[in-house]
Scaffold this active site. Structure first.
Site, PDB file in Angstrom:
ATOM      1  N   ASP A  43       0.815  -1.212   0.000  1.00  0.00           N
ATOM      2  CA  ASP A  43       0.000   0.000   0.000  1.00  0.00           C
ATOM      3  C   ASP A  43       0.848   1.262   0.000  1.00  0.00           C
ATOM      4  O   ASP A  43       2.052   1.233   0.283  1.00  0.00           O
ATOM      5  CB  ASP A  43      -0.883   0.023   1.258  1.00  0.00           C
ATOM      6  CG  ASP A  43      -2.120  -0.848   1.106  1.00  0.00           C
ATOM      7  OD1 ASP A  43      -2.380  -1.301  -0.022  1.00  0.00           O
ATOM      8  OD2 ASP A  43      -2.808  -1.073   2.109  1.00  0.00           O
ATOM      9  N   LYS A 103      -3.778   3.319  -2.921  1.00  0.00           N
ATOM     10  CA  LYS A 103      -4.878   4.190  -3.324  1.00  0.00           C
ATOM     11  C   LYS A 103      -4.793   5.484  -2.518  1.00  0.00           C
ATOM     12  O   LYS A 103      -4.402   5.471  -1.348  1.00  0.00           O
ATOM     13  CB  LYS A 103      -6.225   3.508  -3.066  1.00  0.00           C
ATOM     14  CG  LYS A 103      -6.397   2.204  -3.822  1.00  0.00           C
ATOM     15  CD  LYS A 103      -7.774   1.613  -3.629  1.00  0.00           C
ATOM     16  CE  LYS A 103      -7.966   1.011  -2.247  1.00  0.00           C
ATOM     17  NZ  LYS A 103      -7.189  -0.219  -2.058  1.00  0.00           N
ATOM     18  N   MET A 123      -6.957   9.085   8.245  1.00  0.00           N
ATOM     19  CA  MET A 123      -7.212   9.614   6.891  1.00  0.00           C
ATOM     20  C   MET A 123      -8.036  10.894   6.949  1.00  0.00           C
ATOM     21  O   MET A 123      -8.948  11.107   6.147  1.00  0.00           O
ATOM     22  CB  MET A 123      -7.931   8.555   6.032  1.00  0.00           C
ATOM     23  CG  MET A 123      -7.170   7.239   5.931  1.00  0.00           C
ATOM     24  SD  MET A 123      -8.166   5.848   5.346  1.00  0.00           S
ATOM     25  CE  MET A 123      -9.185   5.501   6.792  1.00  0.00           C
TER      26      MET A 123
END
Length: 473
Positions: free
Chosen positions: A257, A279, A392
């Site tokens: 990731d 992503k 996030m």
């Protein structure tokens, strides 16, 4: 060599120990693990030896005999078939006399902390029976030996004992099938470096035995590989678990990731194929369904696949979705937890997530915007004595701070944003709900970040310990 390393079978054999103190106790415990019959001669015995004697008699083992007396040569003569004498008193002259008498009778002797008068010495032992490693410096560098033992203990999985026993139970069957030594070697190398070994390490012994029997009986190649969901932690490679590092070192393919730090990625096996599947907000070049299918396809080709994730696979890591797909296709898998960002980043920023005087609970919250909206149960998040941790949350930081204020949190509630936590690029921005967005935007902070809201943030000034550049207000 000054000494020839040997492994002795002491089961049911007589060992004579002279001395009843703490020095003798350490040796007695060691030889007792090898199922020896131990006779100890001493004027006095330390409490632990007396307790061992009582426990031995209660269990009906009769492997420990205590004789309360000063040492006489007759003790050595009276005990039949002695295979070793251990001199472990604080009287150096007596220890040497015992050793001389033992050597005169061709009996192995060990004088504790005096290798010059010993015919055998005790090494430092890493025990994964039936796998054992003995380390010795011949008495020259005992501290170095202890350091080496610590390293070996860290490198060898605790489950190696189970793998060794499993291999032993199949040894004759493998020998019967492969008459050629090279073929046997190749077979066992595949077993010890593949999914069978991992099942044994994970204590799934029935499955490991089934897979080994299948591999032995099958004329075809054992084609199905295995997938390991590995938590890479928040960034500092020293925070990886031993198991994570071991699996990363034996992977054929690694799917990683965006949140996996370069330092952690560098610990992957050098010749492994590395595939980036990261992503970012609004940018998903590789969909989750595509990642799931890649894991299945690579495993069916016989590969050992590591799915390497930042933090912990089961905390906002979508690990559950991935192993659901693996389970549907019958792919063996393991999950290796990692230190999640909340724990790692908060610790490195000197912000305890709970504290008796400030917060008795902590909430982990996904703080990213979905379709321009952040649908959270805001009234539930503004409870007193609670720490909020937003993952996030950089893009939605203004919304987070504003909503918390609108739903009842004081605008002066301490808040922090940690950028690239636990790495040497870490920055910690300390402010409150009112001022945090402006400070962070002015500094140009970039992901990955973590937002912490609550009175525990006020402890940062006192508890910060990690040497980083900080911006605070």
């Amino acid at each position: 060599m000054d000494y020839l390393p040997l492994f002795h079978n002491l089961k049911g054999r007589n060992i004579l120990v002279i001395g009843g103190g703490e020095i003798a106790l350490r040796k007695v415990r060691l030889v007792q693990e090898a199922s020896a019959i131990i006779t100890i001669v001493a004027k006095d015995f330390c409490p632990d030896l007396l307790e061992m004697d009582v426990r031995d008699k209660e269990q009906g083992c009769n492997g420990l005999i205590l004789i309360t007396a000063g040492y006489e040569h007759q003790h050595m003569l009276d005990l039949p078939n002695i295979v070793m004498v251990i001199a472990a008193t604080n009287d150096r002259d007596l220890n040497r006399l015992v050793s001389e008498q033992a050597q005169a009778a061709n009996i192995l002797s060990n004088v504790v902390d005096d290798p010059k008068f010993s015919t055998v010495i005790f090494p430092s032992i890493v025990d994964r029976s039936p796998i054992q490693i003995a380390i010795s410096s011949g008495g020259d560098a005992p501290v170095l030996v202890r350091l080496l033992r610590t390293r070996f203990e860290a490198l060898l999985p605790a489950g190696m004992s189970k793998l060794g026993s499993l291999a032993g139970s199949f040894r004759d069957r493998v020998k019967a099938k492969f008459s050629n030594g090279a073929d046997r070697k190749a077979f066992w190398e595949e077993v010890f470096h593949g999914p069978i070994a991992e099942q044994a390490y994970a204590n799934n012994l029935d499955e490991a035995e089934r897979m080994l029997a299948h591999k032995l009986e099958s004329t075809d190649e054992f084609k199905t590989g295995e997938v390991y969901l590995v938590g890479g932690g928040p960034g500092d490679p020293d925070l990886l678990t031993f198991k994570a590092l071991r699996l990363m070192q034996q992977a054929d393919i690694v799917l990683y990731d965006r949140l996996v730090s370069p330092e952690v990625l560098n610990l992957v096996r050098r010749d492994a194929t590395r595939i980036y599947v990261g992503k970012t907000a609004g940018d998903h070049p590789v969909t989750q369904d595509n990642i799931n299918q890649k894991l299945v396809d690579y495993a069916l080709e016989g590969n050992r696949v590591v799915r390497l994730k930042g933090g912990d696979p089961f905390i906002f890591g979508r690990g559950g979705e991935e192993i659901e797909t693996l389970a549907e296709h019958g792919i063996p898998f393991q999950v290796v937890p990692g230190i999640t960002a909340a724990s790692g980043c908060a610790s490195y920023a000197g912000i305890p997530l709970t504290h008796r005087d400030h917060a008795q609970s902590v909430r982990f919250i996904a703080g990213h915007l979905r379709s321009g909206k952040m649908d959270l149960n805001w009234p539930e998040l503004v409870q007193p004595n609670q720490t909020l941790v937003f993952y996030m949350g950089l893009n939605g930081m203004e919304t987070i701070c504003e909503q918390l204020k609108q739903h009842g949190l004081d605008a002066q509630t301490p808040a922090a944003l940690i950028e690239k936590g636990t790495t040497d690029r870490q920055q910690v921005f300390i402010a409150d709900l009112d001022s945090l967005p402006e400070i962070v935007r002015k500094a140009g902070a970039k992901a990955p970040t973590l937002i912490i809201v609550g009175h525990v943030v006020s402890l940062h000034d006192k508890l910060a310990w990690f040497n980083v550049e900080e911006n605070a207000q």
